[in-house]
Design a protein around this motif. Sequence first.
Motif: not given
Length: 284
Positions: A98-100, A102-111, A148-160
């Motif tokens: 979710a953190g990554s 959120f940051v990527l969404a901020l960058v995409m909104s500005e650029i 396990k953390v990487v798999v969980t991060a991938i699942i939670t990345f796109f909806p955020v």
Amino acid sequence: MTTQTPARTVPAPSRPAPPARRPRRRGNRSPFHPATWTPAVAVLLLLGAAWTAVAAEHPYILPELGEVGTALVTSPLVFLENAWRTLRIALLGALIGAGSAFVLALVMSEIPVVRRALMPFAVVLNVTPVVALAPPLVVAFGFGMTPKVVVTAIITFFPVLINVATGLRSVPPPVLHVFETLHASRLEVLLRLRIPSSLPYTLAALRVVLPLSIVGAVVAEFVTAGSSGGLGTVISNAASTARLDFVYSAIFCLAALGVLLLALVTAIEHRLLFWHESQRRASS
């Protein structure tokens, strides 16, 4: 001869009309009111009766509810320790994903060029089955906590990512024009307007991805079963030995973790979005 003027009759003061009774709003009903919790209790009793009936006829499919309760009572440390391991993986993966996002969404909104370049790859990553990604991650990172953390991060990345990007673009044009007339900088518009406007979308995404992170952690534990514990490992090991009471006890623990995470996000949402129309309607 004097003429008498007729006495003027003073009209009696009219009584004020009683105030109209306001219709009782359903939102003001206490959560402890019987009308609030009775339907859920009735459904729970029906599910319990159906469970008991199926378990009596097919004990190899469902265990008795008493057996599940006995497993939870007699082995509490087993479930508590493994629940903590699963919850730790879920929270860490959700924080990274979710953190990554959120940051990527901020960058995409500005650029905008970044959005056009990276959004197709984010869509491809989202539609790729995460179960197919787990084995190569295990090969790359081993049987520890990292895959396990990487798999969980991938699942939670796109909806955020999608929700935050939508929220950042949902600024009302009149309000944006006001900021432009005040000669606000892009940073001020981002911090004072776009990010607050995206909070309802962000918290709505968290209501989905935090319980979903439990699913990601369990999927990763299924793939790397036997490595470092967790409720997914408990379910896998118990299913291999036909211990259905342990299987469903672990499932109940997972459901409880999901409910707790959802309640946490809901409480934060009520706290932060007291000004939003959705919360006003919910409290009315």
